[in-house]
Design a protein around this motif. Structure first.
Motif, PDB file in Angstrom:
ATOM      1  N   ILE A   1       0.965  -1.097   0.041  1.00 46.50           N
ATOM      2  CA  ILE A   1       0.016   0.067   0.155  1.00 46.50           C
ATOM      3  C   ILE A   1       0.861   1.329  -0.080  1.00 46.50           C
TER       4      ILE A   1
ATOM      5  N   ALA B   1      -3.217   5.051   1.481  1.00 47.13           N
ATOM      6  CA  ALA B   1      -4.280   4.333   2.151  1.00 47.13           C
ATOM      7  C   ALA B   1      -5.468   4.989   1.769  1.00 47.13           C
TER       8      ALA B   1
ATOM      9  N   ASN C   1      -6.403   3.120  -1.584  1.00 48.49           N
ATOM     10  CA  ASN C   1      -6.597   1.589  -0.991  1.00 48.49           C
ATOM     11  C   ASN C   1      -7.974   1.454  -0.340  1.00 48.49           C
TER      12      ASN C   1
ATOM     13  N   ARG D   1     -10.351  -1.000  -2.427  1.00 41.40           N
ATOM     14  CA  ARG D   1     -10.521  -2.357  -1.942  1.00 41.40           C
ATOM     15  C   ARG D   1     -11.690  -3.250  -2.331  1.00 41.40           C
TER      16      ARG D   1
ATOM     17  N   LYS E   1       0.198  -3.585   5.711  1.00 41.35           N
ATOM     18  CA  LYS E   1       0.962  -2.742   4.734  1.00 41.35           C
ATOM     19  C   LYS E   1       0.799  -3.187   3.338  1.00 41.35           C
ATOM     20  N   GLY E   2      -0.151  -4.048   3.217  1.00 41.39           N
ATOM     21  CA  GLY E   2      -0.144  -4.749   1.907  1.00 41.39           C
ATOM     22  C   GLY E   2      -0.772  -6.276   1.822  1.00 41.39           C
TER      23      GLY E   2
ATOM     24  N   VAL F   1      -6.786  -1.867  -7.551  1.00 46.48           N
ATOM     25  CA  VAL F   1      -5.678  -1.262  -6.578  1.00 46.48           C
ATOM     26  C   VAL F   1      -4.260  -0.985  -7.145  1.00 46.48           C
TER      27      VAL F   1
ATOM     28  N   ALA G   1      -3.035   2.545  -5.692  1.00 49.22           N
ATOM     29  CA  ALA G   1      -3.103   2.574  -4.469  1.00 49.22           C
ATOM     30  C   ALA G   1      -1.973   1.665  -3.857  1.00 49.22           C
ATOM     31  N   ARG G   2      -1.564   0.736  -4.658  1.00 52.06           N
ATOM     32  CA  ARG G   2      -0.477  -0.331  -4.238  1.00 52.06           C
ATOM     33  C   ARG G   2       0.549  -0.320  -5.384  1.00 52.06           C
TER      34      ARG G   2
END
Length: 89
Positions: A9, A12, A15, A19, A45-46, A68, A73-74
């Motif tokens: 991530i 946040a 995300n 999600r 964190k992911g 994502v 986001a990631r």
């Protein structure tokens, strides 16, 4: 062949927003036998996704189409995985 996607991530808020779409995407791929398993890391964190694909190109296309990843986001780190089969002997 199996491929492991490490999805860290980096935003946040994005995300959280994407999600639900991420989970729907993975569920769809699981039903198509393209996702073996997936889940978040305990440190939040992911997460990780294990893809089943016929080639690195297919795995990359599947992983890069994850909402994502598409929305930033990631980050995505994708690696081919040679899973061991037990028992080893």
């Amino acid at each position: 062949m199996l491929y492991v996607a490490n999805l860290t991530i980096i935003d946040a808020d994005l995300n959280a927003q994407f999600r639900p779409a991420h989970l729907e995407y993975l569920d769809k791929l699981f039903k198509e036998n393209k996702v073996v398993m997936a889940g978040p890391f305990a440190d939040k964190k992911g997460g990780m996704v294990i893809y089943r694909a016929d080639s690195a190109e297919e795995a990359k296309a599947l992983a890069e189409a994850d909402p994502v990843v598409v929305e930033g986001a990631r980050t995505l780190e994708l690696r081919e995985w040679n899973a061991l089969q037990f028992p080893l002997s």
